[in-house]
Design a protein around this motif. Structure first.
Motif, PDB file in Angstrom:
ATOM      1  N   TYR A  90      93.535  72.531  32.782  1.00  0.00           N
ATOM      2  CA  TYR A  90      92.375  71.780  32.347  1.00  0.00           C
ATOM      3  C   TYR A  90      91.566  71.289  33.538  1.00  0.00           C
ATOM      4  CZ  TYR A  90      94.785  71.473  27.839  1.00  0.00           C
ATOM      5  OH  TYR A  90      95.421  71.763  26.657  1.00  0.00           O
ATOM      6  N   CYS A  91      90.264  71.332  33.367  1.00  0.00           N
ATOM      7  CA  CYS A  91      89.325  70.765  34.326  1.00  0.00           C
ATOM      8  C   CYS A  91      88.927  69.382  33.822  1.00  0.00           C
ATOM      9  CB  CYS A  91      88.105  71.677  34.423  1.00  0.00           C
ATOM     10  SG  CYS A  91      86.778  71.084  35.471  1.00  0.00           S
ATOM     11  N   ALA A  92      88.731  68.439  34.742  1.00  0.00           N
ATOM     12  CA  ALA A  92      88.368  67.086  34.359  1.00  0.00           C
ATOM     13  C   ALA A  92      87.331  66.522  35.321  1.00  0.00           C
ATOM     14  CB  ALA A  92      89.607  66.195  34.347  1.00  0.00           C
ATOM     15  N   ALA A  93      86.545  65.574  34.810  1.00  0.00           N
ATOM     16  CA  ALA A  93      85.481  64.974  35.621  1.00  0.00           C
ATOM     17  C   ALA A  93      85.394  63.478  35.377  1.00  0.00           C
ATOM     18  CB  ALA A  93      84.142  65.627  35.278  1.00  0.00           C
ATOM     19  N   PHE A 116      94.247  69.748  36.074  1.00  0.00           N
ATOM     20  CA  PHE A 116      95.540  69.342  35.534  1.00  0.00           C
ATOM     21  C   PHE A 116      96.122  70.529  34.774  1.00  0.00           C
ATOM     22  CE2 PHE A 116      95.564  64.700  36.168  1.00  0.00           C
ATOM     23  CZ  PHE A 116      94.260  64.518  36.600  1.00  0.00           C
ATOM     24  N   ARG A 117      97.401  70.458  34.470  1.00  0.00           N
ATOM     25  CA  ARG A 117      98.015  71.503  33.673  1.00  0.00           C
ATOM     26  C   ARG A 117      99.046  70.911  32.727  1.00  0.00           C
ATOM     27  NH1 ARG A 117     101.350  74.734  38.444  1.00  0.00           N
ATOM     28  NH2 ARG A 117     102.985  73.150  38.801  1.00  0.00           N
ATOM     29  N   GLN A 118      99.259  71.627  31.629  1.00  0.00           N
ATOM     30  CA  GLN A 118     100.203  71.161  30.623  1.00  0.00           C
ATOM     31  C   GLN A 118     100.991  72.346  30.091  1.00  0.00           C
ATOM     32  OE1 GLN A 118      98.412  68.881  27.453  1.00  0.00           O
ATOM     33  NE2 GLN A 118     100.354  67.909  26.961  1.00  0.00           N
ATOM     34  N   ALA A 119     102.282  72.296  30.304  1.00  0.00           N
ATOM     35  CA  ALA A 119     103.187  73.312  29.777  1.00  0.00           C
ATOM     36  C   ALA A 119     103.653  72.894  28.387  1.00  0.00           C
ATOM     37  CB  ALA A 119     104.372  73.483  30.715  1.00  0.00           C
TER      38      ALA A 119
END
Length: 128
Positions: free
Chosen positions: A95-98, A37-40
């Motif tokens: 971001y990495c997520a699991a 995911f990404r967040q600006a």
């Protein structure tokens, strides 16, 4: 518990490439579906890419299709995001997520709420 640590971010020019890595510890990621995911600044966290437990299925946000590739190496407990043809609008913290999944293949998850574990993020900045 699984801990996730992203790396590989940086400053690149438009059209450049970066390979992001997400190293997991605590548990083997072979039991987890993974996502990026990404967040600006000032924006919500958005889906980028997801991959099933065995890597057999993946999905991408329309904005990155054809430019980004998600992959995983369960033996190394690591997930990757190859980013090519980068644009200024790709600038964000990635971001990495699991999340644990009972399905080894064919299932991936695209919503923030579907993931339990998150890394601290890595900054990607694309200059014009």
């Amino acid at each position: 518990q699984v801990q996730l640590a992203e790396s590989g971010g940086g400053l690149v020019q438009t059209g450049g490439s970066l390979r992001l890595s997400c190293a997991a510890s605590g548990r083997t990621i072979s039991n987890f579906a993974m996502g990026w995911f990404r967040q600006a600044p000032g924006k919500e966290r958005d889906f980028v890419a997801a991959i099933s437990r065995n890597g057999g299925s993946s999905n991408y946000a329309d904005s990155v299709k054809g430019r980004f590739t998600i992959s995983r190496d369960n033996a190394k407990n690591t997930v990757y995001l190859q980013t090519n043809s980068l644009k200024p609008e790709d600038t964000a913290v990635y971001y990495c997520a699991a999340r644990e999944s009972i399905y080894s293949g064919g299932s991936y998850y695209t919503l923030v709420s579907e993931y339990r574990y998150w890394g601290q993020g890595t900054q990607v900045t694309v200059s014009s």
